[in-house]
Design an enzyme around this catalytic site. Structure first.
Site, PDB file in Angstrom:
ATOM      1  N   HIS A 188      -6.023  -1.473  -5.492  1.00  0.00           N
ATOM      2  CA  HIS A 188      -5.402  -2.187  -4.365  1.00  0.00           C
ATOM      3  C   HIS A 188      -6.406  -3.188  -3.776  1.00  0.00           C
ATOM      4  CE1 HIS A 188      -2.856  -2.285  -0.550  1.00  0.00           C
ATOM      5  NE2 HIS A 188      -3.999  -2.816  -0.144  1.00  0.00           N
ATOM      6  N   GLU A 189      -7.637  -2.718  -3.548  1.00  0.00           N
ATOM      7  CA  GLU A 189      -8.660  -3.596  -2.957  1.00  0.00           C
ATOM      8  C   GLU A 189      -9.074  -4.696  -3.929  1.00  0.00           C
ATOM      9  OE1 GLU A 189      -8.959  -3.493   0.157  1.00  0.00           O
ATOM     10  OE2 GLU A 189      -7.904  -1.587   0.271  1.00  0.00           O
TER      11      GLU A 189
END
Length: 188
Positions: free
Chosen positions: A158-159
């Site tokens: 996600h990051e």
């Protein structure tokens, strides 16, 4: 101290840009940024501090979310069973992270994903590789290689998407947001 006011929201052009590699040696300014990002995550998970400064709890933060287009992210996943251990599952600052390999099997969170840059609920499953091998540098310039699986793998992906101008909802199937294929497991 980073607060919610420092975090840019969806629609901001920086969130759709591919972030720049961090040059070496790592500058003091970049080291400070990494430390402040980690401090935000730790503070956001502390009920008293979070309430005092109106922080939304987060387990990951990428520099582009602070309108800084650099390839640096912080992840702080607290112990899943605090009675057993206080040690976080994963707590690190990653500079110039790269995914070296990933599994064919995918996984997604049963409750979907959220994001500090998105102030709305976005229903749907976000399929991601259930296992990844990554390399990254720490703030001292040391290279690391790690294998992650399930929740930590999802958080890091996600990051890392933020470093590539991708939002989590870009992965949701528009036709059928809750469709899963046979290669995808649901994590609660």
């Amino acid at each position: 101290m980073i607060t919610m006011d420092d975090i840019i929201r969806e629609g901001h052009p920086t969130l759709r840009k591919v972030a720049e590699e961090v040059p070496f040696p790592i500058s003091e300014e970049t080291k400070q940024l990494g430390k402040e990002m980690m401090e935000f995550l730790v503070n956001s998970q502390d009920p008293e501090i979070a309430e005092k400064y109106d922080l939304r709890a987060g387990v990951g933060l990428a520099a582009p979310q602070l309108d800084i287009s650099k390839r640096i992210l912080a992840v702080h996943i607290p112990s899943l069973d605090p009675e057993e251990s206080d040690e976080p599952v994963l707590s690190t600052i990653m500079v110039n992270p790269k995914i070296l390999s990933h599994s064919v099997q995918t996984a997604c969170l049963a409750d979907g994903e959220g994001c500090l840059s998105v102030d709305r609920e976005v229903p749907g499953y976000v399929p991601r590789a259930s296992r990844i091998t990554i390399s990254y540098y720490d703030l001292d310039g040391n290279k690391h290689k790690e294998r992650l699986r399930n929740y930590p793998a999802i958080v890091v992906q996600h990051e890392m998407d933020h470093l590539n101008g991708v939002m989590f909802y870009d992965h949701i199937n528009e036709e059928n947001p809750f469709e899963l294929d046979e290669n995808t497991s649901l994590l609660s």
